[in-house]
Design a protein around this motif. Structure first.
Motif, PDB file in Angstrom:
ATOM      1  N   LYS A 239       0.813  -1.213   0.000  1.00  0.00           N
ATOM      2  CA  LYS A 239       0.000   0.000   0.000  1.00  0.00           C
ATOM      3  C   LYS A 239       0.852   1.271   0.000  1.00  0.00           C
ATOM      4  O   LYS A 239       0.606   2.212   0.770  1.00  0.00           O
ATOM      5  CB  LYS A 239      -0.981  -0.001   1.171  1.00  0.00           C
ATOM      6  CG  LYS A 239      -2.025  -1.114   1.076  1.00  0.00           C
ATOM      7  CD  LYS A 239      -3.122  -0.987   2.112  1.00  0.00           C
ATOM      8  CE  LYS A 239      -4.194  -2.053   1.892  1.00  0.00           C
ATOM      9  NZ  LYS A 239      -5.304  -1.965   2.871  1.00  0.00           N
ATOM     10  N   CYS A 240       1.837   1.271  -0.903  1.00  0.00           N
ATOM     11  CA  CYS A 240       2.649   2.468  -1.086  1.00  0.00           C
ATOM     12  C   CYS A 240       1.852   3.478  -1.929  1.00  0.00           C
ATOM     13  O   CYS A 240       1.081   3.093  -2.800  1.00  0.00           O
ATOM     14  CB  CYS A 240       3.949   2.128  -1.800  1.00  0.00           C
ATOM     15  SG  CYS A 240       4.959   0.927  -0.899  1.00  0.00           S
ATOM     16  N   LEU A 241       2.050   4.750  -1.673  1.00  0.00           N
ATOM     17  CA  LEU A 241       1.279   5.792  -2.340  1.00  0.00           C
ATOM     18  C   LEU A 241       2.164   6.703  -3.180  1.00  0.00           C
ATOM     19  O   LEU A 241       3.309   6.989  -2.825  1.00  0.00           O
ATOM     20  CB  LEU A 241       0.513   6.637  -1.315  1.00  0.00           C
ATOM     21  CG  LEU A 241      -0.469   5.898  -0.395  1.00  0.00           C
ATOM     22  CD1 LEU A 241      -1.158   6.877   0.539  1.00  0.00           C
ATOM     23  CD2 LEU A 241      -1.501   5.121  -1.205  1.00  0.00           C
ATOM     24  N   GLU A 242       1.595   7.161  -4.280  1.00  0.00           N
ATOM     25  CA  GLU A 242       2.276   8.110  -5.162  1.00  0.00           C
ATOM     26  C   GLU A 242       2.000   9.543  -4.715  1.00  0.00           C
ATOM     27  O   GLU A 242       2.856  10.408  -4.812  1.00  0.00           O
ATOM     28  CB  GLU A 242       1.784   7.909  -6.602  1.00  0.00           C
ATOM     29  CG  GLU A 242       2.436   8.815  -7.627  1.00  0.00           C
ATOM     30  CD  GLU A 242       3.870   8.446  -7.900  1.00  0.00           C
ATOM     31  OE1 GLU A 242       4.621   9.336  -8.365  1.00  0.00           O
ATOM     32  OE2 GLU A 242       4.257   7.292  -7.655  1.00  0.00           O
ATOM     33  N   GLN A 243       0.777   9.786  -4.215  1.00  0.00           N
ATOM     34  CA  GLN A 243       0.372  11.120  -3.800  1.00  0.00           C
ATOM     35  C   GLN A 243      -0.099  11.095  -2.342  1.00  0.00           C
ATOM     36  O   GLN A 243      -0.621  10.073  -1.870  1.00  0.00           O
ATOM     37  CB  GLN A 243      -0.762  11.631  -4.697  1.00  0.00           C
ATOM     38  CG  GLN A 243      -0.391  11.698  -6.168  1.00  0.00           C
ATOM     39  CD  GLN A 243      -1.562  12.127  -7.031  1.00  0.00           C
ATOM     40  OE1 GLN A 243      -2.595  12.570  -6.520  1.00  0.00           O
ATOM     41  NE2 GLN A 243      -1.413  11.997  -8.338  1.00  0.00           N
ATOM     42  N   PRO A 244       0.046  12.235  -1.631  1.00  0.00           N
ATOM     43  CA  PRO A 244      -0.354  12.276  -0.204  1.00  0.00           C
ATOM     44  C   PRO A 244      -1.854  12.462  -0.024  1.00  0.00           C
ATOM     45  O   PRO A 244      -2.315  13.329   0.730  1.00  0.00           O
ATOM     46  CB  PRO A 244       0.439  13.482   0.326  1.00  0.00           C
ATOM     47  CG  PRO A 244       0.573  14.381  -0.845  1.00  0.00           C
ATOM     48  CD  PRO A 244       0.697  13.497  -2.048  1.00  0.00           C
ATOM     49  N   VAL A 245      -2.619  11.654  -0.741  1.00  0.00           N
ATOM     50  CA  VAL A 245      -4.080  11.701  -0.672  1.00  0.00           C
ATOM     51  C   VAL A 245      -4.594  10.272  -0.558  1.00  0.00           C
ATOM     52  O   VAL A 245      -4.120   9.377  -1.283  1.00  0.00           O
ATOM     53  CB  VAL A 245      -4.684  12.380  -1.921  1.00  0.00           C
ATOM     54  CG1 VAL A 245      -6.201  12.393  -1.837  1.00  0.00           C
ATOM     55  CG2 VAL A 245      -4.150  13.787  -2.094  1.00  0.00           C
ATOM     56  N   ILE A 251      -7.323   4.361   3.571  1.00  0.00           N
ATOM     57  CA  ILE A 251      -6.099   3.651   3.929  1.00  0.00           C
ATOM     58  C   ILE A 251      -5.779   3.899   5.399  1.00  0.00           C
ATOM     59  O   ILE A 251      -6.032   4.995   5.932  1.00  0.00           O
ATOM     60  CB  ILE A 251      -4.914   4.114   3.046  1.00  0.00           C
ATOM     61  CG1 ILE A 251      -3.688   3.231   3.280  1.00  0.00           C
ATOM     62  CG2 ILE A 251      -4.583   5.589   3.269  1.00  0.00           C
ATOM     63  CD1 ILE A 251      -2.569   3.478   2.289  1.00  0.00           C
ATOM     64  N   LYS A 252      -5.238   2.861   6.038  1.00  0.00           N
ATOM     65  CA  LYS A 252      -4.806   2.986   7.430  1.00  0.00           C
ATOM     66  C   LYS A 252      -3.289   2.979   7.472  1.00  0.00           C
ATOM     67  O   LYS A 252      -2.651   2.063   6.947  1.00  0.00           O
ATOM     68  CB  LYS A 252      -5.357   1.842   8.276  1.00  0.00           C
ATOM     69  CG  LYS A 252      -5.033   1.982   9.758  1.00  0.00           C
ATOM     70  CD  LYS A 252      -5.688   0.874  10.580  1.00  0.00           C
ATOM     71  CE  LYS A 252      -5.388   1.067  12.075  1.00  0.00           C
ATOM     72  NZ  LYS A 252      -6.012  -0.007  12.893  1.00  0.00           N
ATOM     73  N   HIS A 260     -11.190   8.068   1.819  1.00  0.00           N
ATOM     74  CA  HIS A 260     -10.891   8.408   0.421  1.00  0.00           C
ATOM     75  C   HIS A 260     -10.932   9.918   0.183  1.00  0.00           C
ATOM     76  O   HIS A 260     -11.897  10.598   0.512  1.00  0.00           O
ATOM     77  CB  HIS A 260     -11.902   7.713  -0.492  1.00  0.00           C
ATOM     78  CG  HIS A 260     -11.733   8.059  -1.941  1.00  0.00           C
ATOM     79  ND1 HIS A 260     -12.798   8.130  -2.804  1.00  0.00           N
ATOM     80  CD2 HIS A 260     -10.632   8.358  -2.674  1.00  0.00           C
ATOM     81  CE1 HIS A 260     -12.367   8.447  -4.019  1.00  0.00           C
ATOM     82  NE2 HIS A 260     -11.057   8.601  -3.960  1.00  0.00           N
ATOM     83  N   GLY A 261      -9.848  10.440  -0.384  1.00  0.00           N
ATOM     84  CA  GLY A 261      -9.778  11.850  -0.749  1.00  0.00           C
ATOM     85  C   GLY A 261      -9.207  12.764   0.296  1.00  0.00           C
ATOM     86  O   GLY A 261      -8.929  13.932   0.003  1.00  0.00           O
ATOM     87  N   SER A 262      -9.009  12.252   1.508  1.00  0.00           N
ATOM     88  CA  SER A 262      -8.485  13.121   2.560  1.00  0.00           C
ATOM     89  C   SER A 262      -6.966  13.229   2.479  1.00  0.00           C
ATOM     90  O   SER A 262      -6.290  12.273   2.072  1.00  0.00           O
ATOM     91  CB  SER A 262      -8.891  12.590   3.943  1.00  0.00           C
ATOM     92  OG  SER A 262      -8.360  11.284   4.140  1.00  0.00           O
TER      93      SER A 262
END
Length: 560
Positions: A239-245, A251-252, A260-262
């Protein structure tokens, strides 16, 4: 001080000796099929997924000649290929590696770019000079690019260790290069997103369970077929992310849950940075997986072959679902009305699917095909009839009798019948019918379209293109129901033809030829007969029937 310097030099010398010995051992192991020690020695910091190890181990397995890989967008197929090329070049001093793609420019930028990247990261460089578009050691030891526009780059690679890498291997201009490459390749690697229903890449995967990773036996020996889903990628699994959203589904991170979206706090975002640089991340994958288009979900998120291809197929499988349901309901009601002798009900049902035209595909009986007669009207095809006779006179009699069974006397010259005039068989039935006052419409498949010559390259493309317009649930006839018999062969034949664009505007097209005879000499794909294992007689009869209906309507307008 001198003693310390001597000691340091001695340690460095022994270290080099040890490294050299370790490298020689790793090379010997790689040549025998054990690739992990070499890769871990050369790129100790590389993080590889299990499926990437599968690619590497399959390529260096002595029993496997070809490896085909399809996967989701950005999974890292090219990284495994880049490592494989560097390794193969190093362990064999007569290795010839040829890389190709849809264009030589993209091959240099993307495919060879992976080789360049992993070459620069090698702890122990092989002999040879790294160039902008290849590696050259000597005439028998090199990595080069092959231009798909020219056939020469796929010939003459004579060596005991020739390695071909086809990147984006579904490109149409690579189709005729596969056979040449396979005549020379000791190892063959093909990578692509699986966004196609046909072609050599698709055909190299098994018909049954094509989305299952497996080793199959084909004409070239063992072929490894690998499917990569986004779920198998490290950046997605962790669960690595590309953007800080927060992605779809939320996601926990640690003890904090983000819907979602925060926005994600900087400290938490730092904890979910990509483990493998450049590989697709969890948020990107979830966006593709939740796309409204099933093609995007299955192909670009899960690495599966599509069930249909809107860009290539003339008629999509989904378009046949409602027509078959409509016909099935109508047929069930007809059977019930006959069983209960409801004459009035039968007459009403016949008005739902009136008989207003026929389409006849006359087969060459001596080759084992059947003649097919499609019976229908403006709201669909009522029935498909097949026969096989030794001469055309019998076929003609059968056509007249079958039409009579549907309450139509063709000899009155009112209801039209469209007949394929090609091959010398259609006219053998059609000419005698004309003499009996039958309203015969000649179909010449290679003739120019008289309906839309800017869209259809010939009459055959027009026939299937107009059938597609009638069946498209979102098209011009979306408010008019259409029925198709629940015939598996008919359905397979209707969806088999694909568009072959004739110009550069992406508008005008031919369709997949029926057979080799009469097809374009430059056509390298499979014919309909090769795809289906038979001639598309039922589908042809249906599109001829629709042509007869269009001709009848035009004739009525002219008379009026």
């Amino acid at each position: 001080m001198e003693i310390l310097l001597d000691l340091e030099q001695t340690q460095r010398f022994h270290g080099l000796q040890q490294d050299g010995s370790e490298l020689e051992t790793a090379i010997r192991q790689a040549r025998s099929g054990q690739i992990r020690p070499y890769v871990e020695l050369q790129w100790p910091e590389a993080v590889l997924d299990d499926w990437q190890w599968d690619i590497l181990e399959s390529l260096f397995d002595l029993t496997i000649r070809r490896v085909f890989v399809k996967g989701n967008t950005g999974c890292g197929k090219g990284a495994a290929a880049g490592i494989a090329c560097c390794t193969y070049f190093h362990i064999w001093n007569d290795a010839k590696i040829i890389i190709t793609r849809d264009s030589v420019r993209t091959a240099q930028k993307i495919a060879f770019g992976e080789v360049d990247k992993w070459w620069r990261k090698m702890r122990f460089k092989p002999p040879g000079k790294l160039l902008t578009s290849g590696v050259f050691d000597n005439n028998q030891h090199s990595i080069s690019l092959a231009n798909p526009q020219h056939i020469e780059g796929f010939r003459g690679a004579h060596s005991p260790h020739v390695f071909f890498w086809f990147d984006e291997a579904t490109a149409p201009n690579l189709e005729d290069k596969y056979k040449l490459a396979n005549t020379q390749a000791k190892k063959f690697l093909a990578l692509s997103n699986p966004s196609t229903l046909s072609g050599t890449f698709r055909d190299s995967f098994p018909v049954v369970n094509p989305d299952k990773t497996q080793t199959i036996i084909d004409q070239y020996g063992n072929t490894r077929c690998i499917t990569v889903s986004g779920w198998e990628c490290t950046n997605v699994k962790e669960k690595c992310l590309e953007q800080p959203v927060a992605p779809i589904g939320g996601i926990k991170i640690s003890d904090n849950y983000y819907p979602h979206g925060s926005p994600i706090a900087a400290d938490d975002f730092e904890k979910v940075q990509p483990r493998i640089p450049g590989q697709t991340c969890y948020d990107e994958f979830m966006a593709l997986l939740n796309d409204a288009d099933p093609l995007i979900r299955n192909v670009y998120a899960l690495g599966k072959f599509p069930d249909q291809d809107p860009d290539k197929q003339v008629i999509l499988p989904d378009w046949l679902i409602e027509p078959v349901k409509f016909w099935t309901r109508w047929n069930r009601l007809c059977l019930r009305a006959r069983e209960q002798f409801h004459i009035l009900a039968l007459k009403l049902l016949e008005q739902i699917l009136p008989v207003e035209g026929f389409g006849l595909d006359v087969a060459a009986s001596r080759f084992g095909d059947a003649s097919v007669l499609a019976v229908g009207g403006r709201y669909g095809i009522r029935a498909i009839h097949e026969c096989q006779f030794s001469d055309t006179q019998q076929t003609m009699s059968w056509v007249l009798e079958t039409a009579n069974s549907h309450g139509v006397d063709l000899e009155q010259g009112i209801v039209p019948i469209a007949i394929d005039w090609g091959g010398g068989y259609g006219n053998a039935v059609g000419d005698p019918l004309k003499k009996r006052n039958v309203n015969v419409i000649e179909i010449h498949g290679n003739a120019s379209s008289n309906l839309d010559s800017k869209k259809y390259a010939n009459k055959r493309a027009e026939l299937y293109g107009e059938a597609a317009r009638r069946l498209d649930p979102a098209g011009d006839f979306r408010m008019m129901p259409f029925a198709l018999p629940d015939n598996q062969r008919l359905k397979a034949e209707l969806v088999a033809p694909e568009k072959i664009y004739a110009g550069h505007d992406g508008e005008k097209y031919y369709i997949t030829p029926k057979g080799r005879r009469g097809s374009d000499a430059n056509y390298n794909g499979k014919t309909l007969h090769e795809i289906l294992g038979r001639s598309p007689d039922r589908a042809d009869a249906v599109v001829y029937c629709l042509c007869a209906l269009r001709s009848q309507r035009r004739r009525q307008l002219i008379v009026a």
